[in-house]
Design an enzyme around this catalytic site. Structure first.
Site, PDB file in Angstrom:
ATOM      1  N   LYS A 193      20.721 -47.460  71.211  1.00  0.00           N
ATOM      2  CA  LYS A 193      21.800 -47.328  72.205  1.00  0.00           C
ATOM      3  C   LYS A 193      21.453 -48.090  73.481  1.00  0.00           C
ATOM      4  O   LYS A 193      22.339 -48.391  74.277  1.00  0.00           O
ATOM      5  CB  LYS A 193      22.056 -45.862  72.512  1.00  0.00           C
ATOM      6  CG  LYS A 193      22.760 -45.098  71.394  1.00  0.00           C
ATOM      7  CD  LYS A 193      23.099 -43.684  71.828  1.00  0.00           C
ATOM      8  CE  LYS A 193      23.846 -42.927  70.742  1.00  0.00           C
ATOM      9  NZ  LYS A 193      22.986 -42.547  69.613  1.00  0.00           N
TER      10      LYS A 193
ATOM     11  N   HIS B 249      26.707 -46.376  73.171  1.00  0.00           N
ATOM     12  CA  HIS B 249      26.964 -45.146  72.407  1.00  0.00           C
ATOM     13  C   HIS B 249      28.406 -45.186  71.899  1.00  0.00           C
ATOM     14  O   HIS B 249      29.352 -44.974  72.654  1.00  0.00           O
ATOM     15  CB  HIS B 249      26.749 -43.940  73.328  1.00  0.00           C
ATOM     16  CG  HIS B 249      26.756 -42.623  72.629  1.00  0.00           C
ATOM     17  ND1 HIS B 249      27.121 -42.456  71.310  1.00  0.00           N
ATOM     18  CD2 HIS B 249      26.425 -41.365  73.074  1.00  0.00           C
ATOM     19  CE1 HIS B 249      27.028 -41.190  70.975  1.00  0.00           C
ATOM     20  NE2 HIS B 249      26.602 -40.510  72.030  1.00  0.00           N
TER      21      HIS B 249
END
Length: 422
Positions: free
Chosen positions: A341, A346
Site C-alpha cells: 500500500k 489502499h
C-alpha cells in the site's frame, strides 16, 4: 484424495501500470504511484492525494457499449479477467461451463457511477427529489453489486456458482477463500475469483475525511503513504483489481499448467468490537492467521514472507504487528514483512486480491517487495518491514492478511504444491 486449489492465471489492473508485468515492475523497483487527485477537484477535501490508475477502457479492449454499461470497477474486473484467463492458457470453451464459477469481492461496488448519476439526476444537488427522467437504463446495474459477478461470468463463459463477496477491506481475500471452498467441495473445477474497487470519488473522500482515516500529507504525494513509519498519519486511497484463475490441482497438472501457488489455507474472524477501531493486541487477526496456517498444515516457523495489510494508520500497523507476534511467535522477528500500500495505495475491497497477486509473484520471483517510504520505523512496529528496497529471498510459503472496518480479519496462506517445509 482431498481436492486442492491452485492459482494458474493472474490478471492485475493497478496504479502505476496496467497488467501483471507493469504491476510487478513497480513493486520490485520500489516506485510509488501515489499523486495528487486528478479525477475530480480535490480542493474541498482534507486529503488531496490518491493512487489512481491510468486506465483507458477502449484502449484495453472494451467496446463503447461495454463502457457505457459497466461501472469503472466492473471494467477493471473484466480487463483483469481477460488477462488472467490468457495467462492461465485455459481453453474455457472446452470446459463444462457449469463447472466454472465466479467469486468477486468488492467493498463499494459501483460507487463511481452511482455518484456521477446522482449528480445528474439531482442537478448537482439542487433538486431535493432526483428527476428519474434523466436516469440511464443501466442505473439499476450500478445499484446492484451482483452485476460485477455477472459481467465477469459473461466474460469468462462461466455458468457455475457466481457471487459477490462484500466484507469491506477483506473482501479480496474472502472472495478467494470462498472460491477455494467451492473447489474443495467439488462444486466447481475452475473459479474465476478476485476483487475490484474504484473508490476514488468525492463521496468516498468525504467519508474518510470525516473520520480522519486518510492522510492530509498532500504536499508530498509520492511519499504520503508510510506504513509502519513513525511519521505515518493515515492511508492513501487507491483503486485496482486483481483476478485469478483457480483450478483443482490434479486437473491443472494434467494439462501441464504453470502453477503460481497453492491456496493452502484461509480463515476469517470478526472482532465484534468497534466499527472502525481495533483491539491493540490483534487477537482476532492472530486467530485468523493461526487457523489459516493450521488448515495449510504449515507451522509458523515455515512462513517465508508476510504481505501485510499495512494501511499506514497508527492503530492498524500496531495492531497488525501485535497479531503477527502472537501468531508467529519469535519467528515473526525473522520473517520479512512488507506493505505494498506504500506504493499502490489502499483500494479497499480490491486490496486483498491485489496483495494476493503480489504474494504469488513474490513466490514466482523469490523477491520480497519493499515497504516504500519507511525511513523512521515506529518503535512499536519492530519487525523486519523490508524498507525502501526489494529483497531477494526464497519464498515457499507466504502469508497475506487483511483487516477491515466492522472488525473483519482475514488471512490466506500460499504455498508451493510440492513444498518441503524447512
Amino acid at each position: 484424495m482431498a481436492r486442492r486449489a491452485v492459482i494458474t492465471g493472474i490478471g492485475v489492473l493497478a496504479p502505476g501500470g496496467i497488467g501483471t508485468k507493469a504491476f510487478w515492475n513497480l513493486l520490485s523497483e520500489g516506485r510509488t504511484a501515489t499523486r495528487g487527485i486528478t479525477r475530480f477537484d480535490p480542493s474541498p477535501f482534507r486529503c488531496k492525494v490518491a493512487a489512481e490508475a491510468d486506465f483507458d477502457p477502449e484502449l484495453h479492449g472494451l467496446t463503447p457499449q461495454e463502457i457505457r454499461r459497466m461501472d469503472r470497477a466492473t471494467q477493471f474486473a473484466v480487463v483483469a479477467v481477460r488477462e488472467a484467463v490468457a495467462d492461465s492458457g485455459l481453453e474455457t470453451g472446452a470446459l463444462d461451463p457449469h463447472r466454472v464459477g465466479v467469486g468477486i469481492g468488492s467493498a463499494l461496488g459501483a460507487t463511481t457511477s452511482l455518484e456521477r448519476e446522482y449528480r445528474v439526476l439531482s442537478d448537482a444537488g439542487r433538486r431535493e427529489l432526483p428527476d428519474h427522467a434523466y436516469a440511464l437504463r443501466h442505473l439499476h446495474d450500478y445499484l446492484t453489486p451482483s452485476t460485477i459477478a455477472a459481467e465477469v461470468a459473461w466474460a469468462a463463459g462461466a455458468e457455475g456458482p457466481a457471487a459477490v463477496v462484500s466484507t469491506g477491506c477483506t473482501a479480496g481475500l474472502d472472495a478467494v477463500g470462498h472460491a477455494v471452498d467451492l473447489i474443495r467441495e467439488d462444486a466447481a473445477d475452475v473459479m474465476i475469483t478476485g476483487a475490484t474497487d474504484t473508490p476514488i470519488s468525492p463521496i468516498t473522500m468525504a467519508g474518510f475525511d470525516a473520520i480522519r482515516a486518510t492522510t492530509p500529507r498532500h504536499d508530498d504525494a509520492a511519499h504520503a503513504s508510510r506504513p509502519f513509519d513513525a511519521s505515518r498519519n493515515g492511508f492513501v486511497l487507491g483503486e485496482g483489481a486483481a483476478v485469478f484463475v483457480v483450478e483443482e490441482l490434479q486437473a491443472a497438472l494434467r494439462r501441464g499448467a504453470h502453477i503460481y501457488a497453492e491456496l493452502a489455507g484461509y480463515a476469517s474472524r470478526c472482532s465484534a468490537f468497534h466499527m472502525t477501531g481495533l483491539r491493540p493486541d490483534g487477537r482476532e487477526l492472530a486467530r485468523a492467521v493461526t487457523e489459516a496456517l493450521d488448515e495449510a498444515r504449515i507451522p509458523p516457523g515455515a512462513v517465508d514472507y508476510v504481505n501485510a495489510h499495512g494501511s499506514g494508520t497508527q492503530q492498524n500497523d500496531r495492531h497488525e504487528t501485535a497479531a503477527l507476534k502472537a501468531a508467529l511467535g519469535h519467528h515473526a522477528y525473522r520473517t520479512p514483512v512488507s506493505s505494498i500500500k506504500s506504493m499502490v495505495g489502499h483500494s479497499l475491497g480490491g486490496s486483498g486480491s491485489v496483495e494476493l497477486a503480489a504474494s504469488a509473484l513474490a513466490m514466482r520471483h523469490h523477491v520480497v517487495p519493499p515497504t516504500a517510504n519507511l525511513h523512521t520505523p515506529d518503535p512499536e512496529c519492530d519487525l523486519d518491514y523490508v524498507p525502501l528496497t526489494a529483497r531477494e529471498h526464497r519464498t515457499d510459503a507466504v502469508l497475506t492478511v487483511g483487516s477491515g472496518f466492522g472488525g473483519f480479519q482475514s488471512a490466506i496462506v500460499l504455498a508451493r504444491p510440492d513444498r518441503s517445509l524447512r
